[in-house]
Write a protein that holds these residues in place. Structure first.
Motif, PDB file in Angstrom:
ATOM      1  N   ALA A 209       0.674  -1.297  -0.091  1.00  7.83           N
ATOM      2  CA  ALA A 209      -0.122   0.056   0.193  1.00  7.83           C
ATOM      3  C   ALA A 209       1.052   1.168  -0.035  1.00  7.83           C
ATOM      4  O   ALA A 209       0.696   2.192  -0.649  1.00  7.83           O
ATOM      5  CB  ALA A 209      -0.989   0.132   1.224  1.00  7.83           C
ATOM      6  N   GLN A 210       1.985   1.397   0.791  1.00  9.06           N
ATOM      7  CA  GLN A 210       2.683   2.231   0.916  1.00  9.06           C
ATOM      8  C   GLN A 210       3.596   2.718  -0.438  1.00  9.06           C
ATOM      9  O   GLN A 210       3.672   3.660  -0.979  1.00  9.06           O
ATOM     10  CB  GLN A 210       3.793   2.159   1.959  1.00  9.06           C
ATOM     11  N   ALA A 211       3.862   1.507  -1.237  1.00  8.07           N
ATOM     12  CA  ALA A 211       4.375   1.629  -2.417  1.00  8.07           C
ATOM     13  C   ALA A 211       3.730   2.107  -3.835  1.00  8.07           C
ATOM     14  O   ALA A 211       3.829   2.964  -4.498  1.00  8.07           O
ATOM     15  CB  ALA A 211       5.020   0.216  -2.932  1.00  8.07           C
ATOM     16  N   MET A 212       2.302   1.624  -3.577  1.00 14.46           N
ATOM     17  CA  MET A 212       1.329   2.200  -4.286  1.00 14.46           C
ATOM     18  C   MET A 212       1.051   3.778  -4.059  1.00 14.46           C
ATOM     19  O   MET A 212       0.853   4.455  -5.139  1.00 14.46           O
ATOM     20  CB  MET A 212      -0.201   1.335  -4.121  1.00 14.46           C
ATOM     21  N   ARG A 213       1.073   4.056  -2.751  1.00 14.79           N
ATOM     22  CA  ARG A 213       0.979   5.447  -2.542  1.00 14.79           C
ATOM     23  C   ARG A 213       1.812   6.340  -2.948  1.00 14.79           C
ATOM     24  O   ARG A 213       1.868   7.469  -3.606  1.00 14.79           O
ATOM     25  CB  ARG A 213       0.839   5.598  -1.023  1.00 14.79           C
ATOM     26  N   ALA A 214       3.227   5.762  -2.998  1.00 13.05           N
ATOM     27  CA  ALA A 214       4.544   6.459  -3.459  1.00 13.05           C
ATOM     28  C   ALA A 214       4.321   6.690  -5.053  1.00 13.05           C
ATOM     29  O   ALA A 214       4.716   7.570  -5.606  1.00 13.05           O
ATOM     30  CB  ALA A 214       5.578   5.967  -2.965  1.00 13.05           C
ATOM     31  N   ALA A 215       3.936   5.666  -5.562  1.00  9.97           N
ATOM     32  CA  ALA A 215       3.968   5.508  -7.024  1.00  9.97           C
ATOM     33  C   ALA A 215       2.962   6.474  -7.772  1.00  9.97           C
ATOM     34  O   ALA A 215       3.148   7.001  -8.693  1.00  9.97           O
ATOM     35  CB  ALA A 215       3.981   3.976  -7.544  1.00  9.97           C
ATOM     36  N   ASP A 216       1.730   6.375  -7.290  1.00 13.58           N
ATOM     37  CA  ASP A 216       0.451   7.277  -7.628  1.00 13.58           C
ATOM     38  C   ASP A 216      -0.221   7.841  -6.507  1.00 13.58           C
ATOM     39  O   ASP A 216      -1.260   7.071  -6.402  1.00 13.58           O
ATOM     40  CB  ASP A 216      -0.179   6.142  -8.602  1.00 13.58           C
ATOM     41  N   PRO A 217       0.206   9.097  -5.826  1.00 10.47           N
ATOM     42  CA  PRO A 217      -0.786   9.431  -4.598  1.00 10.47           C
ATOM     43  C   PRO A 217      -2.135   9.739  -5.306  1.00 10.47           C
ATOM     44  O   PRO A 217      -2.957   9.648  -4.423  1.00 10.47           O
ATOM     45  CB  PRO A 217       0.260  10.337  -4.418  1.00 10.47           C
ATOM     46  N   ALA A 218      -2.283  10.388  -6.231  1.00  8.21           N
ATOM     47  CA  ALA A 218      -3.445  10.630  -6.839  1.00  8.21           C
ATOM     48  C   ALA A 218      -4.497   9.728  -7.186  1.00  8.21           C
ATOM     49  O   ALA A 218      -5.619   9.703  -6.707  1.00  8.21           O
ATOM     50  CB  ALA A 218      -3.520  11.602  -8.027  1.00  8.21           C
ATOM     51  N   GLY A 219      -3.830   8.570  -7.441  1.00  9.42           N
ATOM     52  CA  GLY A 219      -4.594   7.358  -7.724  1.00  9.42           C
ATOM     53  C   GLY A 219      -5.326   6.684  -6.480  1.00  9.42           C
ATOM     54  O   GLY A 219      -6.331   6.335  -6.289  1.00  9.42           O
ATOM     55  N   MET A 220      -4.226   6.803  -5.503  1.00 12.06           N
ATOM     56  CA  MET A 220      -4.712   6.234  -4.290  1.00 12.06           C
ATOM     57  C   MET A 220      -5.816   6.925  -3.733  1.00 12.06           C
ATOM     58  O   MET A 220      -6.392   6.586  -2.474  1.00 12.06           O
ATOM     59  CB  MET A 220      -3.445   6.077  -3.339  1.00 12.06           C
ATOM     60  N   ALA A 221      -5.772   8.187  -3.682  1.00  9.06           N
ATOM     61  CA  ALA A 221      -6.648   9.557  -3.156  1.00  9.06           C
ATOM     62  C   ALA A 221      -8.274   9.207  -3.725  1.00  9.06           C
ATOM     63  O   ALA A 221      -9.067   9.658  -3.231  1.00  9.06           O
ATOM     64  CB  ALA A 221      -6.374  10.511  -3.161  1.00  9.06           C
ATOM     65  N   ARG A 222      -8.277   8.660  -4.993  1.00  7.00           N
ATOM     66  CA  ARG A 222      -9.357   8.612  -5.638  1.00  7.00           C
ATOM     67  C   ARG A 222     -10.369   7.628  -5.251  1.00  7.00           C
ATOM     68  O   ARG A 222      -9.745   6.252  -5.024  1.00  7.00           O
ATOM     69  CB  ARG A 222      -8.959   8.450  -7.139  1.00  7.00           C
ATOM     70  N   ARG A 223     -11.563   7.658  -5.221  1.00  7.63           N
ATOM     71  CA  ARG A 223     -12.682   6.678  -5.087  1.00  7.63           C
ATOM     72  C   ARG A 223     -13.591   6.708  -6.221  1.00  7.63           C
ATOM     73  O   ARG A 223     -14.148   7.957  -6.701  1.00  7.63           O
ATOM     74  CB  ARG A 223     -13.325   6.906  -3.637  1.00  7.63           C
ATOM     75  N   PRO A 224     -14.199   5.582  -6.749  1.00  6.75           N
ATOM     76  CA  PRO A 224     -13.532   4.327  -6.535  1.00  6.75           C
ATOM     77  C   PRO A 224     -12.302   4.119  -6.878  1.00  6.75           C
ATOM     78  O   PRO A 224     -11.802   4.874  -7.997  1.00  6.75           O
ATOM     79  CB  PRO A 224     -14.460   3.510  -7.284  1.00  6.75           C
ATOM     80  N   ARG A 225     -11.426   3.445  -6.278  1.00  9.19           N
ATOM     81  CA  ARG A 225      -9.968   3.410  -6.583  1.00  9.19           C
ATOM     82  C   ARG A 225      -9.618   2.218  -7.581  1.00  9.19           C
ATOM     83  O   ARG A 225      -9.671   0.982  -7.525  1.00  9.19           O
ATOM     84  CB  ARG A 225      -9.189   3.118  -5.083  1.00  9.19           C
ATOM     85  N   ALA A 226      -9.180   2.629  -8.638  1.00 11.92           N
ATOM     86  CA  ALA A 226      -8.751   1.581  -9.653  1.00 11.92           C
ATOM     87  C   ALA A 226      -7.305   0.953  -9.274  1.00 11.92           C
ATOM     88  O   ALA A 226      -6.666   1.479  -8.304  1.00 11.92           O
ATOM     89  CB  ALA A 226      -8.766   2.493 -11.038  1.00 11.92           C
TER      90      ALA A 226
END
Length: 415
Positions: free
Chosen positions: A103-120
């Motif tokens: 999850a931390q790696a995903m957040r570092a790689a694409d913070p905007a994507g992790m902040a979006r709902r629904p999350r792709a």
């Protein structure tokens, strides 16, 4: 009501999951007994056990994955055993969880994507591509069974972002209660399973829920009551009694005032054998749901009765079959409509619903993904309030055109 029952002692299997609730509540609240049924609930260790024991008659019926009676009927794993699903146990209730490190790696790689709902799954794709470039092995994700909503929803979510689930990640099978343990040990990097095991991984600090089933498909199917076709044919009155009890149980489970008590019942040692402070919140999820204020929206995390949730929609069966086709589990020669009609049995559901005074749809199929707002199903014994049913990728599914739908994904590959 016992005089015309062909069988009064029943043994029903279940896997320790929140969506076994109608069976568990039916037993705990005496609703089976009210119908003259003496039900023993048998906690099983795997879905393969459930399938095999129902097939050979060691169980009279069971809590089953929605695609499982279809797969058994087609002989996709083991000898072909015609099975039917006359009752849906729930909608929604599962989620995709990844390790805290991922999850931390995903957040570092694409913070905007992790902040979006629904999350792709785009943040996950970015991590996968970086790992591939660095020569690292593929990530491992667990699902509960090859023929499961969990397998199909994980694949659907991955493929929408351009991740090929058969090439870019490794998929393995793990029994639901072992998911959190395997994640904590590092054996797997993520999983898709029904509550409460996602919530347990979060509570133990090993996992983070990245998306819920109800975000992928707002009211997607999950589990059913499964029995063999032969058992149902020989015991029609017993089956109706069982369905009447389950209808009452599902309505009780869905009432907001009962969710706390339901959590305490499910958590018990004979059922989920899990911490009650994990099970109770897992009946309403966590953000974007609010466990502290379990209103209707948060209760949609798992649905037992509302929105015709108990009805065995043939459109759900057809959707499962299109996913089997998409991912190479069946070939194009399978008559999807005929298989769906033989396995999902709304004709057996309707008499039970009428007997307990509950509304039932008068149609077997509906277009899925067509409603962004609440709507009313008028083609029913009385109008039924329905929920938004969108897919997160905006697709619609018309069960009247299954081959066209499956072909739209380029069968066996990504959409």
């Amino acid at each position: 009501m016992t005089g015309n029952l062909e069988q009064t002692e029943l043994r029903l299997g279940f896997i320790p999951l929140n969506d076994a609730a109608p069976l568990i509540a039916g037993k705990a609240l005496g609703l089976f007994a009210d119908e003259g049924l003496d039900v023993t609930l048998a906690r099983e260790v795997s879905w393969a056990n459930v399938r095999d024991k129902v097939a050979v008659g060691l169980l009279d019926g069971a809590h089953m994955l929605g695609p499982m009676p279809i797969a058994a009927t087609l002989g996709l794993s083991g000898p072909a055993t015609p099975m039917i699903a006359p009752f849906s146990l729930n909608l929604n209730g599962s989620a995709i969880t990844v390790s805290r490190a991922l999850a931390q790696a995903m957040r570092a790689a694409d913070p905007a994507g992790m902040a979006r709902r629904p999350r792709a799954a785009r943040p996950l794709r970015a991590v996968i591509e970086a790992r591939r470039a660095a020569g690292e092995p593929p990530l491992t994700f667990a699902v509960v069974f090859p023929f499961s909503m969990h397998n199909y929803e994980l694949r659907y979510w991955l493929a929408e972002a351009g991740v090929d689930p058969d090439r870019d990640v490794r998929l393995v099978i793990t029994p639901p209660p072992r998911m959190a343990q395997r994640l904590a040990s590092g054996e797997i990097d993520g999983f898709c399973v029904t509550a409460p095991w996602n919530a347990l991984a979060v509570a133990e600090g090993s996992g983070e829920i990245v998306t819920y089933a109800s975000e992928i498909w707002r009211v997607g199917p999950d589990k059913v009551l499964g029995v063999t076709a032969e058992w149902a044919e020989r015991r029609p009155n017993t089956l109706q009694a069982l369905l009447r009890a389950l209808l009452r149980a599902a309505a009780w489970c869905d009432a907001p005032a009962n969710r706390s008590e339901l959590g305490a019942i499910l958590a018990g040692p004979d059922y989920l054998d899990a911490p009650v402070d994990v099970v109770r919140p897992s009946l309403v999820g966590s953000p974007p749901y609010s466990p502290d204020e379990p209103g209707e929206a948060s209760l949609d995390y798992v649905i037992y009765h509302r929105y015709a949730a108990s009805f065995p929609w043939r459109s759900h069966a057809v959707w499962f079959l299109t996913q089997m086709l998409r991912w190479g589990q069946i070939g194009p020669q399978v008559d999807i409509a005929a298989v769906a009609e033989s396995v999902y049995r709304p004709d057996l559901f309707r008499p039970a619903a009428a007997a307990v005074g509950q509304a039932a749809p008068l149609v077997e199929e509906k277009v899925e993904g067509a409603h962004a707002e609440p709507w009313t199903l008028d083609e029913a014994t009385s109008p039924i309030r329905m929920a938004p049913d969108l897919f997160f990728d905006g697709r619609r599914f018309d069960a009247a055109q299954p081959q066209r739908y499956a072909a739209g994904f380029e069968i066996g590959r990504m959409g």
